[in-house]
Write a protein that holds these residues in place. Structure first.
Motif, PDB file in Angstrom:
ATOM      1  N   ASP A 126       0.797  -1.225   0.000  1.00 23.97           N
ATOM      2  CA  ASP A 126       0.000   0.000   0.000  1.00 23.97           C
ATOM      3  C   ASP A 126       0.829   1.275   0.000  1.00 23.97           C
ATOM      4  O   ASP A 126       0.330   2.339   0.351  1.00 23.97           O
ATOM      5  N   HIS A 186       4.070   7.759  -1.877  1.00 25.09           N
ATOM      6  CA  HIS A 186       2.652   8.052  -1.629  1.00 25.09           C
ATOM      7  C   HIS A 186       2.102   6.923  -0.769  1.00 25.09           C
ATOM      8  O   HIS A 186       2.107   5.760  -1.176  1.00 25.09           O
ATOM      9  N   GLN A 193      -0.965   4.975   1.012  1.00 23.47           N
ATOM     10  CA  GLN A 193      -2.400   4.809   0.725  1.00 23.47           C
ATOM     11  C   GLN A 193      -3.244   4.662   1.988  1.00 23.47           C
ATOM     12  O   GLN A 193      -4.376   4.179   1.908  1.00 23.47           O
ATOM     13  N   THR A 197      -6.792   5.738   1.753  1.00 26.33           N
ATOM     14  CA  THR A 197      -7.631   4.902   0.874  1.00 26.33           C
ATOM     15  C   THR A 197      -8.191   3.688   1.615  1.00 26.33           C
ATOM     16  O   THR A 197      -9.331   3.283   1.412  1.00 26.33           O
ATOM     17  N   ASP A 247      -4.555   2.710  -7.049  1.00 26.49           N
ATOM     18  CA  ASP A 247      -3.862   3.874  -6.496  1.00 26.49           C
ATOM     19  C   ASP A 247      -2.415   3.948  -7.001  1.00 26.49           C
ATOM     20  O   ASP A 247      -1.909   5.029  -7.279  1.00 26.49           O
ATOM     21  N   LYS A 252      -2.391   5.453 -10.349  1.00 27.19           N
ATOM     22  CA  LYS A 252      -2.653   6.892 -10.311  1.00 27.19           C
ATOM     23  C   LYS A 252      -1.405   7.704  -9.934  1.00 27.19           C
ATOM     24  O   LYS A 252      -1.183   8.780 -10.459  1.00 27.19           O
ATOM     25  N   TYR A 253      -0.597   7.169  -9.034  1.00 19.45           N
ATOM     26  CA  TYR A 253       0.495   7.990  -8.476  1.00 19.45           C
ATOM     27  C   TYR A 253       1.871   7.733  -9.069  1.00 19.45           C
ATOM     28  O   TYR A 253       2.786   8.512  -8.875  1.00 19.45           O
TER      29      TYR A 253
END
Ligand code: KG4
Ligand code: ZN
Length: 340
Positions: free
Chosen positions: A11, A30, A32, A35, A50, A53-54
């Protein structure tokens, strides 16, 4: 030589750039937590989405911080396992595609080996062989690290990993995910109020002459004590303190036994639970008592990060040990590379 490291096994999306002379040039992450917090644990599909996305913005950020362009990279190291299949595939697809486009090697890294080598980022003098205590959310192992890629597991948990026990104990007392650091904070809480009396928690497996661990009973013990308590904040603190004290004691006893049995005088701590302050203090005292050396990665390199992946990839690159193919393969259940 510049090596990009990509960590996406669970994560955290972590990217970093390593250079042998200059060290870590950038290390971006990043987390998570936000989330997954509502679900009380990691939801694999959301984690993979995720990462997608990052990962691109994080690459731009890592390059910018290091003052480099993509064409300056010499290799891309990525976590190929063990971990969650979706998140691992996200990192592997990205790493292999970018490496293919740049015509540079993509190096598959074992997540636990990366944790194990993280301390070398801070301590160049830390050379093989050494004894390592690997304590993370999924693993609890005592390992003899003979050389790069040659590891011998001499003790491990028979049930829950210590990080898992921290997280589950925290969760049952209503702390949010991931509860390990929160439980540790409670345990370290300076006393301003009188705490309810709680009998010392058991120290599982210390009577056994081996180097194995067991933490699921400790978590169940915490649950019984919590359910029979007033369930207020003072009880939470008292249980956190008793739990952490028991865990730390177990590690001190087993590490001491492992050091005396093997004759090694260097102890390396690796993995997320290695960020635990009480554990660090107690093991430092142990190594003073034994006149040995102790090495902890800085706390940002204890929990999941791209720096340890970049460094491990670099070590294999330097040894000429890597796959030159661009096929995408991940190993969610990759056993730790070891030799007995
Ligand atoms: O190594 P890591 O980031 O991820 C895995 O590969 O598992 O370890 C995460 C684990 C979690 O269980 C988290 O609660 C625990 O490390 N952790 C801690 C502390 N910081 C992170 N446990 C106890 N005390 C801490 N300070
Ligand atoms: Zn990890």
């Amino acid at each position: 030589m510049y090596v990009l490291g990509i960590e996406t096994s669970c994560d955290d999306t972590g990217l970093a750039i390593y250079n042998a002379e200059k060290g870590i040039l950038s290390n971006v992450l990043h987390s998570q937590i936000a989330t997954h917090q509502n679900y009380g644990g990691v939801v694999p599909e959301l984690a993979a989405r995720d990462h997608i996305k990052y990962i691109v913005p994080l690459l731009d950020q890592a390059l910018q911080q290091a003052d480099l362009a993509k064409k300056d990279l010499h290799a891309i190291a990525y976590t190929a396992g063990p971990g969650l299949i979706g998140p691992l595939l996200t990192g592997a697809c990205f790493a292999k595609s970018l490496a293919f486009a740049l015509n540079i090697p993509a190096i598959a890294v074992h997540h636990l080996e990366a944790h194990l080598l993280a301390a070398q980022l801070n301590f160049k003098q830390l050379i093989f062989p050494f004894l390592a205590l690997l304590v993370s959310g999924g693993h609890t192992q005592l390992i003899v690290a003979h050389s790069l890629g040659k590891y011998e597991i001499i003790g491990e948990t028979l049930d829950d990993a210590v990080g898992e026990a921290f997280d589950k104990t925290a969760k049952l007392m209503g702390l949010s995910y991931p509860g390990g650091p929160l439980l540790a904070n409670l345990a370290d809480y300076a006393l301003t109020e009188e705490l309810p009396y709680i009998a010392a928690f058991p120290r599982p497996m210390v009577e056994k002459a081996n180097l194995n661990f067991s933490f699921s009973g400790l978590k169940t013990h915490a649950m019984h004590v919590w359910n029979n308590s007033k369930k207020d904040n003072a009880c939470k603190i008292a249980i956190a303190k008793a739990f952490q004290l028991a865990v730390v004691d177990v590690f001190v006893i087993k590490c001491k036994r492992a050091l005396l049995q093997t004759g090694y005088t260097k102890l390396v701590i690796a993995g997320g639970v290695g960020a635990n302050k009480a554990l660090r203090r107690a093991l430092t005292r142990l190594m003073q008592e034994l006149s040995g050396e102790i090495y902890f990665p800085q706390t940002t390199y204890c929990t999941d990060n791209g720096a340890m992946v970049a460094y491990t990839g670099y070590m294999y690159l330097q040894n000429g040990q890597y796959d030159t193919k661009y096929n995408i393969e991940v190993k969610p259940r990759w056993p730790f590379p070891h030799r007995v």
